[in-house]
Design a protein around this motif. Sequence first.
Motif, PDB file in Angstrom:
ATOM      1  N   SER A 271      56.941  36.068  48.878  1.00  0.00           N
ATOM      2  CA  SER A 271      56.311  34.837  48.404  1.00  0.00           C
ATOM      3  C   SER A 271      56.535  34.690  46.905  1.00  0.00           C
ATOM      4  O   SER A 271      56.717  35.681  46.189  1.00  0.00           O
ATOM      5  N   ILE A 272      56.555  33.465  46.441  1.00  0.00           N
ATOM      6  CA  ILE A 272      56.635  33.198  45.003  1.00  0.00           C
ATOM      7  C   ILE A 272      55.199  33.217  44.496  1.00  0.00           C
ATOM      8  O   ILE A 272      54.460  32.231  44.584  1.00  0.00           O
ATOM      9  N   THR A 273      54.813  34.375  44.014  1.00  0.00           N
ATOM     10  CA  THR A 273      53.419  34.659  43.672  1.00  0.00           C
ATOM     11  C   THR A 273      53.341  35.284  42.293  1.00  0.00           C
ATOM     12  O   THR A 273      54.197  36.075  41.914  1.00  0.00           O
ATOM     13  N   GLN A 274      52.315  34.931  41.553  1.00  0.00           N
ATOM     14  CA  GLN A 274      52.074  35.545  40.256  1.00  0.00           C
ATOM     15  C   GLN A 274      51.016  36.642  40.370  1.00  0.00           C
ATOM     16  O   GLN A 274      50.155  36.594  41.240  1.00  0.00           O
ATOM     17  N   ILE A 275      51.127  37.629  39.489  1.00  0.00           N
ATOM     18  CA  ILE A 275      50.099  38.670  39.357  1.00  0.00           C
ATOM     19  C   ILE A 275      49.354  38.392  38.053  1.00  0.00           C
ATOM     20  O   ILE A 275      49.968  38.252  36.995  1.00  0.00           O
ATOM     21  N   THR A 276      48.030  38.305  38.124  1.00  0.00           N
ATOM     22  CA  THR A 276      47.256  37.757  36.997  1.00  0.00           C
ATOM     23  C   THR A 276      46.144  38.685  36.518  1.00  0.00           C
ATOM     24  O   THR A 276      44.992  38.272  36.407  1.00  0.00           O
ATOM     25  N   LEU A 277      46.469  39.923  36.247  1.00  0.00           N
ATOM     26  CA  LEU A 277      45.480  40.817  35.632  1.00  0.00           C
ATOM     27  C   LEU A 277      45.217  40.402  34.188  1.00  0.00           C
ATOM     28  O   LEU A 277      46.096  39.889  33.506  1.00  0.00           O
ATOM     29  N   ASP A 278      44.007  40.677  33.727  1.00  0.00           N
ATOM     30  CA  ASP A 278      43.675  40.419  32.324  1.00  0.00           C
ATOM     31  C   ASP A 278      44.084  41.584  31.426  1.00  0.00           C
ATOM     32  O   ASP A 278      44.265  41.417  30.222  1.00  0.00           O
ATOM     33  N   SER A 279      44.202  42.769  32.000  1.00  0.00           N
ATOM     34  CA  SER A 279      44.582  43.950  31.223  1.00  0.00           C
ATOM     35  C   SER A 279      45.545  44.780  32.041  1.00  0.00           C
ATOM     36  O   SER A 279      45.450  44.832  33.275  1.00  0.00           O
ATOM     37  N   TRP A 280      46.487  45.437  31.352  1.00  0.00           N
ATOM     38  CA  TRP A 280      47.536  46.199  32.030  1.00  0.00           C
ATOM     39  C   TRP A 280      47.452  47.673  31.691  1.00  0.00           C
ATOM     40  O   TRP A 280      48.442  48.389  31.808  1.00  0.00           O
ATOM     41  N   GLN A 281      46.274  48.142  31.292  1.00  0.00           N
ATOM     42  CA  GLN A 281      46.121  49.568  31.007  1.00  0.00           C
ATOM     43  C   GLN A 281      44.706  50.014  31.355  1.00  0.00           C
ATOM     44  O   GLN A 281      43.740  49.274  31.210  1.00  0.00           O
ATOM     45  N   LEU A 328      49.226  52.088  24.641  1.00  0.00           N
ATOM     46  CA  LEU A 328      49.141  51.112  25.726  1.00  0.00           C
ATOM     47  C   LEU A 328      48.408  49.857  25.272  1.00  0.00           C
ATOM     48  O   LEU A 328      48.808  48.732  25.597  1.00  0.00           O
ATOM     49  N   ARG A 329      47.331  50.030  24.518  1.00  0.00           N
ATOM     50  CA  ARG A 329      46.572  48.870  24.041  1.00  0.00           C
ATOM     51  C   ARG A 329      47.403  48.048  23.043  1.00  0.00           C
ATOM     52  O   ARG A 329      47.367  46.796  23.078  1.00  0.00           O
TER      53      ARG A 329
END
Length: 409
Positions: A271-281, A328-329
């Motif tokens: 699917s053409i889907t986005q991943i929308t986390l607010d933070s990646w760590q 990471l931050r």
Amino acid sequence: MQKVLISGASVAGPVLAYWLRQYGFEPTIVERTPALRHGLGGHAVDLFGSGVEVARRMGIDEAVQAARTRTEWMTLFRNGKKPVEINVDKLSSGISDRHVEILRGELTSLLYDATRDRVEYLFGDSIATLNDDGHGVDVTFEHGEPRRFDLVIGADGMHSTVRRLAFGPEESMRRPLGGYLGVYSMPDELALGNRMFVHMEIGKIASTYGVHQTGQARAAFLFRRQEELRYDYRDKDQQKRILADEFRDYGWEVPRLLKHLDAAEDFYFDSITQITLDSWQRGRIGLVGDAGYCPGPAVGGGTSLAVVTAYVLAGELAAARADLPSGLRNYENKIRRFVDLSRAVGPKVMGSIIPGSATALRAVPLVASVLPHLPLWAQRKVWSQNGVGKALDSLPLPDYSDLVRVPQS
């Protein structure tokens, strides 16, 4: 040396591993795909602006250029209408003055070749559990022996195992854009060479383009659905049935394309889907590329995004060597605007590449045929209106050369 485990050996993972090795880290890449299957297939992807510059700094720019798809002309077909001829090179030059279209499998192979002698690869395995105790991460694998690392990074795509284990179930992080993409290899029965054929209907696109390296062709399909399809993303047979059912009565050259679907070994569907986390760590666990912020396959410049952000992640970890969570931050803060711009592009591009109405079906070929004939400044202005050019060229690359500890080979 500090040990970093990277899950995923497609694009972001090897780029990250390359630069971490340059900065004196000891990276290990674990990849679910067996070595013999690694780097096969995949659709055509784009490197723009900063992504091309990262390839240059890695010393693989000449190889990337040599592997470009070389698609020169695209013919757009619509039922009852005269075909429209479009110069692909001129069309893409309006987005960025530095652009390379390359098959994803080719890029993956080049990145593997650039890292294989200095990076440990664990093919045919995957992470089973993660335990971050604040000082390191204990990792168990589906097949290999348990090991401990200073840091773990998920570079394992939209359906990331690392993200699921450390950040939670995928469902709450998904933003479907209402489209689906299917791609696979087949014989070049239409003698395409360096040409692409695209047939458009409302809500659907069927296309095929030549692959000069193999003499084969790729078949690629896009379609819209108001209600999201439910399927197992690892069940290729189920996905092939979905694609075949969707295009069974389509017409044009599609019956010729579909007859090769069952035998395709490099089939890709999602699917053409986005991943929308607010933070990646989370502590000593981080995400990069599609695992953290997929902008949508085929619509958001995800490959360039993965290359550039992996480069930045490695640099920020090296700069904060004594405090990896801080690195990471810092990485997260540096790339956030770039990610937000790329994420905003997806819905706009979806609206233009898969016609959702009769008006759009008329407009897409018109715009695509007129754009290459406009002055370059005018092309750039048009592309900037939907954010494409701005997003893909928006992140100036930091210079981390003073952090290098291992001479480039």
